[in-house]
Scaffold this motif. Structure first.
Motif, PDB file in Angstrom:
ATOM      1  N   ASP A  77      30.573 -27.458  71.027  1.00 44.64           N
ATOM      2  CA  ASP A  77      30.102 -26.238  71.669  1.00 44.64           C
ATOM      3  C   ASP A  77      30.729 -26.070  73.050  1.00 44.64           C
ATOM      4  N   HIS A  78      30.845 -27.154  73.813  1.00 43.82           N
ATOM      5  CA  HIS A  78      31.468 -27.090  75.141  1.00 43.82           C
ATOM      6  C   HIS A  78      32.939 -26.689  75.020  1.00 43.82           C
ATOM      7  N   TRP A  79      33.612 -27.205  74.015  1.00 39.96           N
ATOM      8  CA  TRP A  79      35.020 -26.864  73.807  1.00 39.96           C
ATOM      9  C   TRP A  79      35.146 -25.375  73.463  1.00 39.96           C
ATOM     10  N   LEU A  80      34.246 -24.889  72.597  1.00 42.87           N
ATOM     11  CA  LEU A  80      34.280 -23.480  72.197  1.00 42.87           C
ATOM     12  C   LEU A  80      33.883 -22.543  73.339  1.00 42.87           C
ATOM     13  N   ALA A  81      33.091 -23.031  74.282  1.00 41.87           N
ATOM     14  CA  ALA A  81      32.597 -22.196  75.375  1.00 41.87           C
ATOM     15  C   ALA A  81      33.731 -21.588  76.180  1.00 41.87           C
ATOM     16  N   GLN A  82      34.813 -22.328  76.356  1.00 42.12           N
ATOM     17  CA  GLN A  82      35.936 -21.789  77.124  1.00 42.12           C
ATOM     18  C   GLN A  82      36.538 -20.564  76.430  1.00 42.12           C
ATOM     19  N   PHE A  83      36.532 -20.561  75.120  1.00 40.39           N
ATOM     20  CA  PHE A  83      37.037 -19.422  74.367  1.00 40.39           C
ATOM     21  C   PHE A  83      36.005 -18.299  74.311  1.00 40.39           C
ATOM     22  N   ARG A  84      34.747 -18.671  74.213  1.00 42.59           N
ATOM     23  CA  ARG A  84      33.666 -17.694  74.129  1.00 42.59           C
ATOM     24  C   ARG A  84      33.679 -16.774  75.341  1.00 42.59           C
ATOM     25  N   GLN A  85      33.877 -17.323  76.526  1.00 37.94           N
ATOM     26  CA  GLN A  85      33.915 -16.524  77.752  1.00 37.94           C
ATOM     27  C   GLN A  85      35.060 -15.516  77.699  1.00 37.94           C
ATOM     28  N   ASN A  86      36.211 -15.958  77.218  1.00 44.06           N
ATOM     29  CA  ASN A  86      37.373 -15.079  77.095  1.00 44.06           C
ATOM     30  C   ASN A  86      37.102 -13.961  76.089  1.00 44.06           C
ATOM     31  N   TRP A  87      36.504 -14.314  74.934  1.00 44.86           N
ATOM     32  CA  TRP A  87      36.185 -13.314  73.915  1.00 44.86           C
ATOM     33  C   TRP A  87      35.210 -12.272  74.455  1.00 44.86           C
ATOM     34  N   GLU A  88      34.192 -12.734  75.150  1.00 41.62           N
ATOM     35  CA  GLU A  88      33.189 -11.819  75.685  1.00 41.62           C
ATOM     36  C   GLU A  88      33.815 -10.852  76.678  1.00 41.62           C
ATOM     37  N   THR A  89      34.705 -11.345  77.521  1.00 41.11           N
ATOM     38  CA  THR A  89      35.396 -10.486  78.479  1.00 41.11           C
ATOM     39  C   THR A  89      36.225  -9.437  77.751  1.00 41.11           C
ATOM     40  N   GLN A  90      36.957  -9.860  76.732  1.00 36.00           N
ATOM     41  CA  GLN A  90      37.786  -8.917  75.987  1.00 36.00           C
ATOM     42  C   GLN A  90      36.942  -7.896  75.228  1.00 36.00           C
ATOM     43  N   PHE A  91      35.829  -8.340  74.641  1.00 37.46           N
ATOM     44  CA  PHE A  91      34.947  -7.407  73.937  1.00 37.46           C
ATOM     45  C   PHE A  91      34.321  -6.406  74.902  1.00 37.46           C
ATOM     46  N   ASN A  92      33.954  -6.858  76.091  1.00 31.22           N
ATOM     47  CA  ASN A  92      33.391  -5.950  77.093  1.00 31.22           C
ATOM     48  C   ASN A  92      34.415  -4.910  77.522  1.00 31.22           C
ATOM     49  N   GLN A  93      35.661  -5.349  77.682  1.00 30.09           N
ATOM     50  CA  GLN A  93      36.726  -4.409  78.043  1.00 30.09           C
ATOM     51  C   GLN A  93      36.952  -3.400  76.923  1.00 30.09           C
ATOM     52  N   LEU A  94      36.917  -3.853  75.690  1.00 28.54           N
ATOM     53  CA  LEU A  94      37.071  -2.960  74.550  1.00 28.54           C
ATOM     54  C   LEU A  94      35.922  -1.957  74.492  1.00 28.54           C
ATOM     55  N   ASP A  95      34.704  -2.421  74.761  1.00 27.11           N
ATOM     56  CA  ASP A  95      33.547  -1.518  74.797  1.00 27.11           C
ATOM     57  C   ASP A  95      33.744  -0.414  75.833  1.00 27.11           C
ATOM     58  N   GLU A  96      34.278  -0.784  76.996  1.00 29.91           N
ATOM     59  CA  GLU A  96      34.511   0.198  78.053  1.00 29.91           C
ATOM     60  C   GLU A  96      35.553   1.226  77.618  1.00 29.91           C
ATOM     61  N   VAL A  97      36.627   0.777  76.996  1.00 31.40           N
ATOM     62  CA  VAL A  97      37.668   1.688  76.518  1.00 31.40           C
ATOM     63  C   VAL A  97      37.103   2.631  75.466  1.00 31.40           C
ATOM     64  N   LEU A  98      36.357   2.099  74.503  1.00 31.34           N
ATOM     65  CA  LEU A  98      35.776   2.932  73.455  1.00 31.34           C
ATOM     66  C   LEU A  98      34.760   3.917  74.025  1.00 31.34           C
ATOM     67  N   SER A  99      33.993   3.493  74.988  1.00 26.04           N
ATOM     68  CA  SER A  99      33.027   4.372  75.631  1.00 26.04           C
ATOM     69  C   SER A  99      33.738   5.505  76.356  1.00 26.04           C
ATOM     70  N   THR A 100      34.821   5.206  77.036  1.00 25.73           N
ATOM     71  CA  THR A 100      35.614   6.218  77.735  1.00 25.73           C
ATOM     72  C   THR A 100      36.189   7.221  76.744  1.00 25.73           C
ATOM     73  N   ILE A 101      36.744   6.731  75.639  1.00 24.12           N
ATOM     74  CA  ILE A 101      37.305   7.611  74.610  1.00 24.12           C
ATOM     75  C   ILE A 101      36.222   8.513  74.031  1.00 24.12           C
ATOM     76  N   LYS A 102      35.051   7.963  73.782  1.00 19.65           N
ATOM     77  CA  LYS A 102      33.937   8.732  73.223  1.00 19.65           C
ATOM     78  C   LYS A 102      33.504   9.828  74.193  1.00 19.65           C
ATOM     79  N   LYS A 103      33.429   9.502  75.484  1.00 19.87           N
ATOM     80  CA  LYS A 103      33.050  10.487  76.487  1.00 19.87           C
ATOM     81  C   LYS A 103      34.075  11.610  76.551  1.00 19.87           C
ATOM     82  N   GLN A 104      35.358  11.233  76.480  1.00 18.60           N
ATOM     83  CA  GLN A 104      36.415  12.243  76.532  1.00 18.60           C
ATOM     84  C   GLN A 104      36.335  13.173  75.325  1.00 18.60           C
ATOM     85  N   LYS A 105      36.040  12.623  74.145  1.00 22.18           N
ATOM     86  CA  LYS A 105      35.910  13.450  72.946  1.00 22.18           C
ATOM     87  C   LYS A 105      34.727  14.391  73.056  1.00 22.18           C
TER      88      LYS A 105
END
Length: 108
Positions: A77-105
């Motif tokens: 779990d500790h080994w995976l945690a380093q990747f989990r943080q990176n995934w969460e950051t990328q997913f949050n960034q993707l959420d922001e992009v999708l939210s922006t696109i939705k607002k623009q539409k």
């Protein structure tokens, strides 16, 4: 030969064995009763899990009880945690992009 932990947990039967003994230490015979397989087949799975350190045997009289090694899973779990943080950051960034696109539409 030391087994790879990822190969060990890739097998559904071994994951089921881990789930069983996480609740209560069991003997190979008791494990075999929970599955539609022979004791020898269960023993092969036990060998893999033991070799990678996910379970540990404990002799009690003539019986061997296998216990879940939570410390080994915690290492994983500790080994995976380093990747989990990176995934969460990328997913949050993707959420922001999708939210922006939705607002623009919606504004169009």
């Amino acid at each position: 030969m030391r087994q790879d932990i990822f190969q060990a947990i890739a097998d559904p039967t071994r994951r089921a064995i881990l789930s069983l003994i996480a609740i209560q230490a069991l003997t190979p015979n008791a494990m075999a009763e929970k599955f539609d397989m022979t004791r020898q087949a269960v023993s092969k799975h036990i060998k893999v899990l033991n070799e990678c350190g996910l379970i540990r045997p404990e002799q009690s009289g003539r019986e061997i009880y296998y216990h879940f090694n939570a410390k080994k899973m915690q290492e994983l779990d500790h080994w995976l945690a380093q990747f989990r943080q990176n995934w969460e950051t990328q997913f949050n960034q993707l959420d922001e992009v999708l939210s922006t696109i939705k607002k623009q539409k919606n504004e169009q």
